[in-house]
Design an enzyme around this catalytic site. Structure first.
Site, short mmCIF file in Angstrom:
data_model
loop_
_atom_site.label_atom_id
_atom_site.label_comp_id
_atom_site.label_asym_id
_atom_site.label_seq_id
_atom_site.Cartn_x
_atom_site.Cartn_y
_atom_site.Cartn_z
N GLN A 211 2.91 9.74 1.45
CA GLN A 211 4.07 9.28 1.34
C GLN A 211 5.02 9.57 0.31
O GLN A 211 6.28 9.66 0.42
CB GLN A 211 4.28 7.66 1.45
N CYS B 85 6.01 -0.27 6.97
CA CYS B 85 5.77 0.80 6.19
C CYS B 85 6.77 1.22 5.28
O CYS B 85 7.98 1.01 5.55
CB CYS B 85 5.38 1.93 7.12
N LEU B 86 6.48 1.51 3.81
CA LEU B 86 7.58 1.93 2.97
C LEU B 86 8.24 3.26 3.50
O LEU B 86 9.53 3.43 3.14
CB LEU B 86 6.92 2.33 1.48
N GLY C 100 0.79 -1.33 0.13
CA GLY C 100 0.08 -0.12 -0.12
C GLY C 100 1.06 1.20 0.08
O GLY C 100 1.88 1.18 0.54
N HIS D 152 -2.02 7.42 7.31
CA HIS D 152 -1.32 8.31 6.61
C HIS D 152 -1.86 9.60 6.02
O HIS D 152 -1.11 10.76 6.20
CB HIS D 152 -0.47 7.66 5.33
N HIS E 87 -4.27 1.32 7.70
CA HIS E 87 -2.57 1.97 7.79
C HIS E 87 -2.50 3.00 6.74
O HIS E 87 -2.22 4.09 7.23
CB HIS E 87 -1.98 0.75 7.62
N GLU E 88 -3.22 2.84 5.70
CA GLU E 88 -3.07 3.82 4.57
C GLU E 88 -3.82 5.11 5.00
O GLU E 88 -3.44 6.26 4.73
CB GLU E 88 -3.37 3.63 3.15
NI NI Z 1 2.80 3.15 5.61
#
Ligand code: NI
Length: 169
Positions: free
Chosen positions: A51, A92-93, A46, A138, A134-135
């Site tokens: 991000q 997480c990226l 995701g 963000h 989670h997204e």
């Molecule tokens: Ni993330």
């Protein structure tokens, strides 16, 4: 198509609150294409626009085994959450190499626009439900490490800053 640079924790830009997408136009469609490419390239499941330093309510997800079921959620809103919650391990990226447990609803219903601007309802459970929560965090400027204890979070912050310094050196 282009790979977009991903912001890394503790970059303060990760804490900006995203605004709704006003119109699913060519600019947004290009952004979706680039975000999907960036997510697949980084082997993530995701990615939120936040991000990649775009502060509009847009996320892309693919939790499929074959990585061929892209899901685009524009202006997502939670309309229902399950009573049950569980702790799942998340990564997480924007926080590479860090994995820890976060409590999330087991299932959620979300309304959103898809990549062509059509309204749809998604009924999600399992990994998809966790990923959506989670997204969506963000988009509110929240990174998953903020659910952890201050001690753990500070350790992660120190580790990330050190890694970023070494990368630049
Ligand atoms: Ni993330």
């Amino acid at each position: 198509m282009a790979l977009l640079p991903i912001l890394c924790y503790p970059d303060p830009k990760l804490h900006k609150v995203a605004k709704p997408v006003a119109q699913v136009d060519a600019r947004i469609k290009n952004l979706v294409t680039d975000m999907l490419e960036t997510m697949y390239d980084a082997k993530g499941i995701g990615l939120a626009a936040t991000q990649v330093d775009v502060h509009e309510r847009l996320i892309v997800i693919d939790v499929s085994e074959e990585r061929n079921v892209p899901l685009v959620l524009i202006n997502p809103e939670l309309t229902w959450t399950s009573a049950e919650k569980h702790i799942n391990e998340e990564g997480c990226l924007s926080v590479p190499g860090i994995y820890d447990g976060v409590e999330r609803f087991d299932a959620v219903h979300v309304t959103a626009l898809d990549g062509s601007g059509k309204s749809r309802v998604i009924e999600a459970d399992g990994m998809l439900a966790v990923c959506i929560q989670h997204e969506m965090d963000h988009l509110m400027g929240k990174v998953f490490v903020e659910y952890l204890s201050p001690l753990k979070r500070n350790r992660i912050k120190t580790k990330m800053l050190k890694a970023q310094r070494e990368e630049r050196a």
